[in-house]
Design a protein around this motif. Sequence first.
Motif, mmCIF file in Angstrom:
data_model
loop_
_atom_site.group_PDB
_atom_site.id
_atom_site.type_symbol
_atom_site.label_atom_id
_atom_site.label_comp_id
_atom_site.label_asym_id
_atom_site.label_seq_id
_atom_site.Cartn_x
_atom_site.Cartn_y
_atom_site.Cartn_z
ATOM 1 N N UNK A 180 12.777 -3.578 35.275
ATOM 2 C CA UNK A 180 12.306 -4.209 34.035
ATOM 3 C C UNK A 180 11.030 -3.584 33.490
ATOM 4 N N UNK A 181 10.621 -4.094 32.337
ATOM 5 C CA UNK A 181 9.440 -3.570 31.637
ATOM 6 C C UNK A 181 8.151 -4.043 32.286
ATOM 7 N N UNK A 182 7.078 -3.390 31.905
ATOM 8 C CA UNK A 182 5.754 -3.849 32.313
ATOM 9 C C UNK A 182 4.918 -4.069 31.058
ATOM 10 N N UNK A 183 4.270 -5.244 30.993
ATOM 11 C CA UNK A 183 3.380 -5.544 29.868
ATOM 12 C C UNK A 183 1.939 -5.540 30.354
ATOM 13 N N UNK A 184 1.034 -5.325 29.418
ATOM 14 C CA UNK A 184 -0.383 -5.376 29.765
ATOM 15 C C UNK A 184 -0.991 -6.549 29.014
ATOM 16 N N UNK A 185 -1.574 -7.496 29.761
ATOM 17 C CA UNK A 185 -2.135 -8.718 29.159
ATOM 18 C C UNK A 185 -1.136 -9.327 28.178
ATOM 19 N N UNK A 186 0.121 -9.433 28.616
ATOM 20 C CA UNK A 186 1.200 -10.036 27.828
ATOM 21 C C UNK A 186 1.604 -9.268 26.568
ATOM 22 N N UNK A 187 1.159 -8.032 26.455
ATOM 23 C CA UNK A 187 1.564 -7.215 25.304
ATOM 24 C C UNK A 187 2.267 -5.974 25.796
ATOM 25 N N UNK A 188 3.202 -5.507 24.971
ATOM 26 C CA UNK A 188 3.874 -4.258 25.286
ATOM 27 C C UNK A 188 2.856 -3.116 25.210
ATOM 28 N N UNK A 189 2.979 -2.153 26.139
ATOM 29 C CA UNK A 189 2.079 -1.008 26.056
ATOM 30 C C UNK A 189 2.485 -0.160 24.856
ATOM 31 N N UNK A 190 1.527 0.162 24.001
ATOM 32 C CA UNK A 190 1.871 0.990 22.854
ATOM 33 C C UNK A 190 0.666 1.779 22.384
ATOM 34 N N UNK A 191 0.969 2.863 21.717
ATOM 35 C CA UNK A 191 -0.100 3.723 21.197
ATOM 36 C C UNK A 191 -0.989 2.964 20.229
ATOM 37 N N UNK A 192 -0.342 2.156 19.356
ATOM 38 C CA UNK A 192 -1.127 1.477 18.324
ATOM 39 C C UNK A 192 -2.083 0.451 18.932
ATOM 40 N N UNK A 193 -1.681 -0.169 20.043
ATOM 41 C CA UNK A 193 -2.578 -1.139 20.671
ATOM 42 C C UNK A 193 -3.598 -0.447 21.577
ATOM 43 N N UNK A 194 -3.303 0.800 21.908
ATOM 44 C CA UNK A 194 -4.224 1.559 22.772
ATOM 45 C C UNK A 194 -4.390 0.924 24.139
ATOM 46 N N UNK A 195 -3.344 0.250 24.627
ATOM 47 C CA UNK A 195 -3.486 -0.467 25.905
ATOM 48 C C UNK A 195 -2.744 0.199 27.062
ATOM 49 N N UNK A 196 -2.584 1.517 26.993
ATOM 50 C CA UNK A 196 -1.948 2.223 28.102
ATOM 51 C C UNK A 196 -2.865 2.196 29.321
ATOM 52 N N UNK A 197 -2.311 1.817 30.445
ATOM 53 C CA UNK A 197 -3.088 1.867 31.677
ATOM 54 C C UNK A 197 -2.535 3.010 32.510
ATOM 55 N N UNK A 198 -3.335 4.030 32.735
ATOM 56 C CA UNK A 198 -2.878 5.186 33.499
ATOM 57 C C UNK A 198 -2.966 4.884 34.992
ATOM 58 N N UNK A 199 -1.921 5.271 35.700
ATOM 59 C CA UNK A 199 -1.905 5.077 37.156
ATOM 60 C C UNK A 199 -3.109 5.801 37.773
ATOM 61 N N UNK A 200 -3.376 6.991 37.245
ATOM 62 C CA UNK A 200 -4.472 7.825 37.732
ATOM 63 C C UNK A 200 -5.825 7.086 37.723
ATOM 64 N N UNK A 201 -6.107 6.380 36.607
ATOM 65 C CA UNK A 201 -7.373 5.643 36.484
ATOM 66 C C UNK A 201 -7.396 4.442 37.412
ATOM 67 N N UNK A 202 -6.254 3.767 37.474
ATOM 68 C CA UNK A 202 -6.172 2.540 38.267
ATOM 69 C C UNK A 202 -6.424 2.819 39.752
ATOM 70 N N UNK A 203 -5.880 3.954 40.206
ATOM 71 C CA UNK A 203 -6.019 4.327 41.619
ATOM 72 C C UNK A 203 -7.476 4.608 41.983
ATOM 73 N N UNK A 204 -8.247 5.109 40.992
ATOM 74 C CA UNK A 204 -9.665 5.376 41.255
ATOM 75 C C UNK A 204 -10.424 4.066 41.476
ATOM 76 N N UNK A 205 -9.951 3.010 40.780
ATOM 77 C CA UNK A 205 -10.722 1.761 40.800
ATOM 78 C C UNK A 205 -10.271 0.773 41.877
ATOM 79 N N UNK A 206 -8.997 0.881 42.257
ATOM 80 C CA UNK A 206 -8.459 -0.119 43.196
ATOM 81 C C UNK A 206 -7.749 0.540 44.364
#
Length: 464
Positions: free
Chosen positions: A258-284
Amino acid sequence: MAIKIYNTLKRTKEVFTPLEEGKVKMYVCGPTVYNYIHIGNARPAIVFDTVRRYFEYKGYNVDYVLNFTDVDDKLIKAANEMGEEVPTIADRFIGAYKEDVKALGVKEAAHHPRVTENMPEIIEFIKGLIEKGHAYESDGDVYFKTRSFDEYGKLSHQSIDELRTGARIQVGEKKEDPLDFTLWKQAKPGEISWESPWGKGRPGWHIECSTMAKKYLGETIDIHAGGQDLTFPHHENEIAQSEAHNCQTFANYWMHNGYINVENEKMSKSLGNFVLAHDLIQKHDPNIIRFFMLSVHYRHPINFSDALLEGAKNSFDRIRNAYENLQHRKQASMDQDGQKEWLEKVAQHKQQFEEEMDDDFNTANAISVLFDLTKDANLYLQSPQTSTKVIEAFEEALVSLTGILGVELKQEELIDEEIEALIQKRIEARKNRNFELADQIRDDLKARDIILEDTPQGTRWKRG
Ligand SMILES: [Zn+2]
């Protein structure tokens, strides 16, 4: 117990019967390598790696193929924008992909085929389709004749007439029917290209998977998997090409996450809410990210937020703490009789975990079983006398079951510099009156056997 899989093709759960006893031939559609992957791309990597791990736990030999799309329009566009060559960009992001998914506990595939390394096979496949009357050349392009394949639409459960409504021929396309799709695309001047019987060009996206699945796994495979968004048209087109060409069933089971949403929104360019795995791994801790991804059934949508990730961390720490406490207690335990009921309890939890996984890889329920196991481990640790055997049984169960999920209970030891840095972060937090964060850091260190002592001269620490 047999493993049941929800098969998109049949829209129902079916008992898994392999083509060959004890073997699983599995093909997963991989990324187009023109940038870093976001968490939406990380989900299938984690989900299908868990499917693979469970099959292996059950004694199957899994032949796992994941392809890289290393040439297509997006790569050509990225190369133009960055002023680099397509292969340079592809190499860079294949490297980044491998690094990211490895951090997330994903095992290396048996084969990682790349489009550019399979060009002769792709061209052969297209030639075969033309010879069989399922494809045609049109001024340097080659198209698949969709209406020539009677069962088109069977995966996405749409009829060809439904699909016909709304389909249009775009400007620049040279096809006979709007439903036809590209197998070979003529190169524009200056574009990266390969020689073919139809002139210089490059393959369409769908044909690569049909070709590489056949080359590495054979004409019929057990499981074909990918994200839900690939069902149509990508997988539908793969079926049409492969079955028209090979005159065999392409894949017996089709799995889609299934899909993954970010803060209940679809990830999209216009919302600028892409979460990169690369960044997430650095933080967690990547184990927590993976544990979070598996806390929801793979076919359901999953919502990502920092708060939810924090919740996953707390849950995972409960399991980790129990595991660490078991280890501590082992030294003080002795061989004792009369603890059979505890051993039976552990065995029951293991069996329950397997039953949940057998039911279409229900990791969400399997994780609940892990919590039951953890609760019992904690209860057992309260007994005044503990038996080495029971402690080891709990340990073994926790390690093997979390191993199926691909998460690591053992934490790497912190080096002195990392500890000092965390102490500095805690001092800063206290200065900013963020006592919650300060306490969190102290507790995290304590869980890893680092004890802090606040003195008038500053904070001291020691290994516990
Ligand atoms: Zn594919």
